[in-house]
Design a protein around this motif. Structure first.
Motif, short mmCIF file in Angstrom:
data_model
loop_
_atom_site.label_atom_id
_atom_site.label_comp_id
_atom_site.label_asym_id
_atom_site.label_seq_id
_atom_site.Cartn_x
_atom_site.Cartn_y
_atom_site.Cartn_z
N LEU A 103 0.85 -1.20 0.00
CA LEU A 103 0.00 0.00 0.00
C LEU A 103 0.88 1.25 0.00
O LEU A 103 1.62 1.50 0.96
CB LEU A 103 -0.92 -0.01 1.22
N PHE A 104 0.79 2.03 -1.07
CA PHE A 104 1.55 3.28 -1.19
C PHE A 104 0.68 4.43 -0.68
O PHE A 104 -0.46 4.59 -1.10
CB PHE A 104 1.94 3.53 -2.65
N LEU A 105 1.28 5.25 0.20
CA LEU A 105 0.55 6.33 0.86
C LEU A 105 1.33 7.64 0.78
O LEU A 105 2.57 7.64 0.87
CB LEU A 105 0.32 6.00 2.34
N ALA A 106 0.61 8.74 0.63
CA ALA A 106 1.20 10.08 0.67
C ALA A 106 0.57 10.85 1.82
O ALA A 106 -0.66 10.88 1.94
CB ALA A 106 0.99 10.82 -0.64
N HIS A 107 1.38 11.48 2.66
CA HIS A 107 0.88 12.13 3.88
C HIS A 107 -0.11 13.26 3.59
O HIS A 107 -0.99 13.55 4.39
CB HIS A 107 2.06 12.68 4.69
N TRP A 108 0.01 13.91 2.44
CA TRP A 108 -0.82 15.07 2.11
C TRP A 108 -2.09 14.70 1.35
O TRP A 108 -2.95 15.55 1.10
CB TRP A 108 -0.02 16.06 1.26
N CYS A 109 -2.20 13.43 0.96
CA CYS A 109 -3.31 12.97 0.13
C CYS A 109 -4.58 12.78 0.96
O CYS A 109 -4.60 11.96 1.88
CB CYS A 109 -2.91 11.65 -0.54
N PRO A 110 -5.66 13.50 0.67
CA PRO A 110 -6.89 13.36 1.46
C PRO A 110 -7.49 11.96 1.37
O PRO A 110 -8.12 11.48 2.31
CB PRO A 110 -7.82 14.42 0.86
N HIS A 111 -7.32 11.30 0.23
CA HIS A 111 -7.84 9.94 0.08
C HIS A 111 -7.05 8.96 0.96
O HIS A 111 -7.62 8.03 1.52
CB HIS A 111 -7.79 9.52 -1.38
N CYS A 112 -5.75 9.19 1.07
CA CYS A 112 -4.93 8.37 1.97
C CYS A 112 -5.34 8.61 3.42
O CYS A 112 -5.43 7.66 4.22
CB CYS A 112 -3.46 8.69 1.80
N GLN A 113 -5.58 9.86 3.77
CA GLN A 113 -5.98 10.20 5.14
C GLN A 113 -7.31 9.56 5.49
O GLN A 113 -7.56 9.21 6.65
CB GLN A 113 -6.03 11.71 5.30
N ALA A 114 -8.19 9.39 4.50
CA ALA A 114 -9.46 8.73 4.73
C ALA A 114 -9.30 7.21 4.76
O ALA A 114 -9.99 6.52 5.52
CB ALA A 114 -10.45 9.13 3.64
N GLU A 115 -8.39 6.67 3.98
CA GLU A 115 -8.24 5.22 3.85
C GLU A 115 -7.48 4.60 5.02
O GLU A 115 -7.80 3.48 5.46
CB GLU A 115 -7.52 4.90 2.53
N VAL A 116 -6.46 5.29 5.53
CA VAL A 116 -5.61 4.72 6.57
C VAL A 116 -6.39 4.27 7.80
O VAL A 116 -6.21 3.14 8.28
CB VAL A 116 -4.47 5.71 6.95
N PRO A 117 -7.26 5.09 8.40
CA PRO A 117 -8.01 4.61 9.57
C PRO A 117 -8.92 3.43 9.26
O PRO A 117 -9.15 2.56 10.10
CB PRO A 117 -8.80 5.83 10.04
N VAL A 118 -9.45 3.38 8.03
CA VAL A 118 -10.30 2.25 7.61
C VAL A 118 -9.48 0.97 7.56
O VAL A 118 -9.89 -0.08 8.08
CB VAL A 118 -10.95 2.53 6.23
N VAL A 119 -8.30 1.06 6.96
CA VAL A 119 -7.43 -0.11 6.86
C VAL A 119 -6.97 -0.55 8.25
O VAL A 119 -6.97 -1.75 8.56
CB VAL A 119 -6.21 0.20 5.97
N GLN A 120 -6.61 0.42 9.10
CA GLN A 120 -6.11 0.06 10.42
C GLN A 120 -7.20 -0.60 11.26
O GLN A 120 -6.93 -1.58 11.98
CB GLN A 120 -5.56 1.30 11.14
N GLU A 121 -8.42 -0.11 11.18
CA GLU A 121 -9.52 -0.72 11.92
C GLU A 121 -9.78 -2.14 11.41
O GLU A 121 -10.04 -3.07 12.20
CB GLU A 121 -10.79 0.12 11.78
N TRP A 122 -9.70 -2.32 10.10
CA TRP A 122 -9.86 -3.64 9.49
C TRP A 122 -8.79 -4.60 10.00
O TRP A 122 -9.08 -5.76 10.31
CB TRP A 122 -9.78 -3.47 7.98
N VAL A 123 -7.57 -4.13 10.12
CA VAL A 123 -6.47 -4.96 10.65
C VAL A 123 -6.71 -5.25 12.13
O VAL A 123 -6.55 -6.39 12.59
CB VAL A 123 -5.12 -4.26 10.45
#
Length: 218
Positions: A103-123
């Motif tokens: 999973l490639f992530l950029a700190h400034w990307c709003p879509h990444c900021q929305a996706e990260v907590p979803v992925v972490q909760e899933w994990v």
């Protein structure tokens, strides 16, 4: 009553007053410049290395991903990556027999900021199987953009997946054909690319990627 006459423009007194104001203005301007210089000198220099790593990549790069089109890179071997997280712990992407979701992530990307907590909760909910590894790559890092540095953001989100810190030119992202973030790449245990997708995919998408990784693309 004696009245004081104002100097007429062009007279000696008027010229003297004009010269005086120019001198005062110059002194004030010089003072501001000196104060600004002292202020800048007192600031600690920004460490441009923060948020970046020094990964090494070997192997042929994957073609750039084109959304909405058949991924011509499916079946190709993805490059090996030797990198580290922000604490210097080694993190690698290599053919070690374990299927992986990258999973490639950029700190400034709003879509990444929305996706990260979803992925972490899933994990956190135990949805990542033991036979599939999730590895993240912090890429496109830019200290002039919001939410910098990436490690602070990921720590605040409680991110638990291993992180490879990409370098300043995004060598890992470039070799994996990243086109926008978040960007997912599914590999089998031999580093064969099984599929890529760009954008937010949510928990339903994550389940599909896990199924793809476990099936080996069959």
């Amino acid at each position: 009553m004696t009245q004081t006459k104002k100097p007429k423009p062009g007279t000696k007194d008027a010229k003297s007053n004009s010269t005086l104001w120019w001198i005062i203005g110059g002194v004030i301007g010089l003072g501001l410049i000196v104060a600004l210089a002292i202020s800048i000198a007192g600031e600690e220099p920004v460490d441009d290395s923060i948020g970046y790593g020094e990964p090494t990549v070997s192997g042929d790069p994957l073609p750039v991903y084109a959304a909405g089109q058949e991924d011509v890179s499916v079946g190709l071997t993805a490059p090996n990556v030797e990198g580290a997280d922000w604490e210097g712990n080694p993190v690698t992407i290599e053919p070690d027999g374990t299927p992986k979701i990258i999973l490639f992530l950029a700190h400034w990307c709003p879509h990444c900021q929305a996706e990260v907590p979803v992925v972490q909760e899933w994990v956190n909910d135990g949805n990542l199987p033991d036979d599939v590894e999730l590895i993240s790559v912090a890429t496109s890092t830019d200290r002039l953009r919001p939410n910098w540095p990436p490690q602070d953001w990921l720590e605040e989100e409680g991110w638990t997946a291993p992180v490879i810190m990409d370098d300043q030119i995004g060598v890992v992202a470039g070799n994996y054909g990243m086109a926008g973030t978040p960007f997912y790449v599914v590999l089998d245990g031999d580093n064969t690319n099984l599929g890529r997708v760009s954008g937010e995919i949510g928990t339903a998408g994550l389940e599909q990627l896990v199924a793809l990784a476990q099936s080996g693309g069959e």
